[in-house]
Design an enzyme around this catalytic site. Structure first.
Site, PDB file in Angstrom:
ATOM      1  N   ASN A 192       6.984 -29.912  32.803  1.00  0.00           N
ATOM      2  CA  ASN A 192       6.865 -28.483  33.105  1.00  0.00           C
ATOM      3  C   ASN A 192       7.526 -28.259  34.462  1.00  0.00           C
ATOM      4  O   ASN A 192       6.974 -28.627  35.494  1.00  0.00           O
ATOM      5  CB  ASN A 192       5.376 -28.102  33.150  1.00  0.00           C
ATOM      6  CG  ASN A 192       5.171 -26.680  33.642  1.00  0.00           C
ATOM      7  OD1 ASN A 192       6.121 -25.893  33.753  1.00  0.00           O
ATOM      8  ND2 ASN A 192       3.934 -26.341  33.960  1.00  0.00           N
ATOM      9  N   LYS A 217       8.087 -25.561  36.028  1.00  0.00           N
ATOM     10  CA  LYS A 217       7.596 -24.400  36.787  1.00  0.00           C
ATOM     11  C   LYS A 217       8.813 -23.597  37.272  1.00  0.00           C
ATOM     12  O   LYS A 217       9.792 -23.497  36.543  1.00  0.00           O
ATOM     13  CB  LYS A 217       6.670 -24.867  37.914  1.00  0.00           C
ATOM     14  CG  LYS A 217       5.583 -25.824  37.371  1.00  0.00           C
ATOM     15  CD  LYS A 217       4.502 -26.149  38.308  1.00  0.00           C
ATOM     16  CE  LYS A 217       3.494 -27.066  37.610  1.00  0.00           C
ATOM     17  NZ  LYS A 217       2.331 -27.361  38.406  1.00  0.00           N
ATOM     18  N   HIS A 238      -1.500 -22.033  31.173  1.00  0.00           N
ATOM     19  CA  HIS A 238      -1.387 -22.976  32.288  1.00  0.00           C
ATOM     20  C   HIS A 238      -2.256 -22.482  33.446  1.00  0.00           C
ATOM     21  O   HIS A 238      -2.419 -21.278  33.636  1.00  0.00           O
ATOM     22  CB  HIS A 238       0.073 -23.093  32.744  1.00  0.00           C
ATOM     23  CG  HIS A 238       0.260 -24.181  33.746  1.00  0.00           C
ATOM     24  ND1 HIS A 238       0.042 -23.976  35.097  1.00  0.00           N
ATOM     25  CD2 HIS A 238       0.573 -25.486  33.605  1.00  0.00           C
ATOM     26  CE1 HIS A 238       0.233 -25.121  35.730  1.00  0.00           C
ATOM     27  NE2 HIS A 238       0.552 -26.050  34.854  1.00  0.00           N
ATOM     28  N   GLU A 281      -1.737 -22.140  36.484  1.00  0.00           N
ATOM     29  CA  GLU A 281      -1.096 -21.175  37.403  1.00  0.00           C
ATOM     30  C   GLU A 281      -1.055 -19.775  36.784  1.00  0.00           C
ATOM     31  O   GLU A 281      -1.147 -18.776  37.489  1.00  0.00           O
ATOM     32  CB  GLU A 281       0.300 -21.676  37.784  1.00  0.00           C
ATOM     33  CG  GLU A 281       0.205 -22.808  38.802  1.00  0.00           C
ATOM     34  CD  GLU A 281       1.190 -23.926  38.608  1.00  0.00           C
ATOM     35  OE1 GLU A 281       2.253 -23.713  38.002  1.00  0.00           O
ATOM     36  OE2 GLU A 281       0.889 -25.056  39.063  1.00  0.00           O
ATOM     37  N   GLU A 286      -5.794 -30.161  31.962  1.00  0.00           N
ATOM     38  CA  GLU A 286      -5.212 -30.195  33.305  1.00  0.00           C
ATOM     39  C   GLU A 286      -6.259 -29.723  34.311  1.00  0.00           C
ATOM     40  O   GLU A 286      -6.432 -28.517  34.515  1.00  0.00           O
ATOM     41  CB  GLU A 286      -4.002 -29.260  33.381  1.00  0.00           C
ATOM     42  CG  GLU A 286      -2.843 -29.668  32.505  1.00  0.00           C
ATOM     43  CD  GLU A 286      -1.518 -29.174  33.070  1.00  0.00           C
ATOM     44  OE1 GLU A 286      -0.611 -29.998  33.223  1.00  0.00           O
ATOM     45  OE2 GLU A 286      -1.389 -27.980  33.373  1.00  0.00           O
ATOM     46  N   GLY A 344      -0.580 -30.658  41.341  1.00  0.00           N
ATOM     47  CA  GLY A 344       0.246 -30.511  42.541  1.00  0.00           C
ATOM     48  C   GLY A 344      -0.450 -30.938  43.818  1.00  0.00           C
ATOM     49  O   GLY A 344       0.017 -30.628  44.915  1.00  0.00           O
ATOM     50  N   SER A 390      -0.844 -34.401  38.631  1.00  0.00           N
ATOM     51  CA  SER A 390      -0.374 -35.476  39.512  1.00  0.00           C
ATOM     52  C   SER A 390      -0.089 -36.788  38.778  1.00  0.00           C
ATOM     53  O   SER A 390      -0.365 -37.869  39.299  1.00  0.00           O
ATOM     54  CB  SER A 390      -1.356 -35.697  40.670  1.00  0.00           C
ATOM     55  OG  SER A 390      -1.418 -34.532  41.471  1.00  0.00           O
ATOM     56  N   GLY A 407       4.243 -31.975  36.119  1.00  0.00           N
ATOM     57  CA  GLY A 407       4.920 -31.004  36.975  1.00  0.00           C
ATOM     58  C   GLY A 407       5.883 -31.707  37.909  1.00  0.00           C
ATOM     59  O   GLY A 407       6.994 -32.068  37.539  1.00  0.00           O
TER      60      GLY A 407
HETATM   61  P1  13P Z   1       1.767 -31.839  38.791  1.00  0.00           P
HETATM   62  O1  13P Z   1       2.225 -32.968  37.925  1.00  0.00           O
HETATM   63  O2  13P Z   1       2.797 -31.446  39.825  1.00  0.00           O
HETATM   64  O3  13P Z   1       0.426 -32.106  39.385  1.00  0.00           O
HETATM   65  O4  13P Z   1       1.612 -30.544  37.868  1.00  0.00           O
HETATM   66  C1  13P Z   1       0.909 -30.657  36.690  1.00  0.00           C
HETATM   67  C2  13P Z   1       1.150 -29.441  35.887  1.00  0.00           C
HETATM   68  O5  13P Z   1       0.774 -28.352  36.280  1.00  0.00           O
HETATM   69  C3  13P Z   1       1.882 -29.581  34.627  1.00  0.00           C
HETATM   70  O6  13P Z   1       1.789 -28.440  33.866  1.00  0.00           O
END
Ligand code: 13P
Length: 251
Positions: free
Chosen positions: A9, A11, A94, A96, A164, A170, A210, A231
């Site tokens: 992803n 983003k 998601h 976010e 997640e 992140g 992560s 991510g």
């Molecule tokens: P990270 O791998 O950067 O923690 O993000 C995970 C994520 O939101 C995947 O959709």
């Protein structure tokens, strides 16, 4: 056995040209993989060209969509538009979208239904915040998000789930394998109660938060983890390739 999924992803990172160069580099390094399904989820502007240059054994996904077929919804993108671009997957709900853009469960449910109706595959994300975890509410949150997100979904076929935990996204803080296994068990058990066993067993539940080369092998070997939604580490050639190769090797 389920084919593990590794989905990146992106983003709001990478322009279409940067994305194109990036994908070509990855493909050169992992073209021979057979046991792992890799999905690239770039921002909207890159989707069309990316599908055109994608070998058929790899997939492209979008990060969001609107539930209406068309209309006066400035800034939104419909499932028909995504389908016409050759997209196969759509990330829905998601964290976010839920927490930064305030999407309620009801919208997420409409999106899941719209994506399924368009014969695309929703990747429905669920997960608790740190506060909810510390208050012992993880199970309640997961069940609420699943119950509301899957309202009206008759069949789990053509659907992927992603656990997640918001506190792991992140932040560099990954769920321990034990935490991941426990949450995945909660999700699976709940699905078993709602849907025929075979269907609930067959649905892939990804872990996201992560994931990096250093923890990928341990997590993919954790019971109930059927792949990753990644991510940060999906934006770098070395780390994404390393994770794909580890998943391939462990499966
Ligand atoms: P990270 O791998 O950067 O923690 O993000 C995970 C994520 O939101 C995947 O959709």
């Amino acid at each position: 056995m389920k084919k593990p999924i590794v989905a990146g992803n992106w983003k709001m990172y990478k322009t279409p040209s940067e994305g194109h160069d990036f994908v070509q580099k990855i493909l050169n390094l992992v073209l021979e993989i057979e046991k792992t399904h890799v999905i690239f989820c770039p921002p909207f502007p890159a989707l069309f060209n990316m599908v055109e240059s994608m070998p058929s054994s790899f997939s492209v996904g979008a990060q969001n969509c609107h539930w209406e077929k068309e209309g006066a919804y400035t800034g939104e993108v419909s499932t028909a538009m995504l389908s016409d671009c050759g997209v196969e997957y759509v990330i829905v709900g998601h964290s976010e979208r839920r927490h930064v853009f305030g999407e309620p469960d009801e919208w997420i449910n409409r999106k899941v239904l719209a994506v399924k109706e368009a014969r695309l595959i929703p990747i429905l994300c669920v997960g608790e915040t740190l506060e909810e975890r510390e208050d012992g509410l993880t199970k309640d949150v997961l069940i609420r998000q699943l119950t509301n997100g899957l309202k009206g979904v008759d069949s789990l076929s053509g659907l992927v789930l992603a656990y997640e935990p918001v506190w792991a996204i992140g932040t560099g803080k990954t769920a321990t394998p034990e935490q991941a296994v426990e949450a995945h068990q909660m999700v699976r058990k709940y699905l078993m109660e709602l849907y025929p066993h075979q269907e609930a067993e067959a649905v892939s539940v990804l872990y996201g938060g992560s994931v990096k080369p250093a923890n990928a092998a341990e997590l993919i070997n954790s019971e109930g983890v059927d792949g990753f939604l990644i991510g940060g580490a999906s934006l770098n050639v070395e780390s994404f390739t390393s994770i794909i190769k580890q998943v391939e090797q462990e499966s």
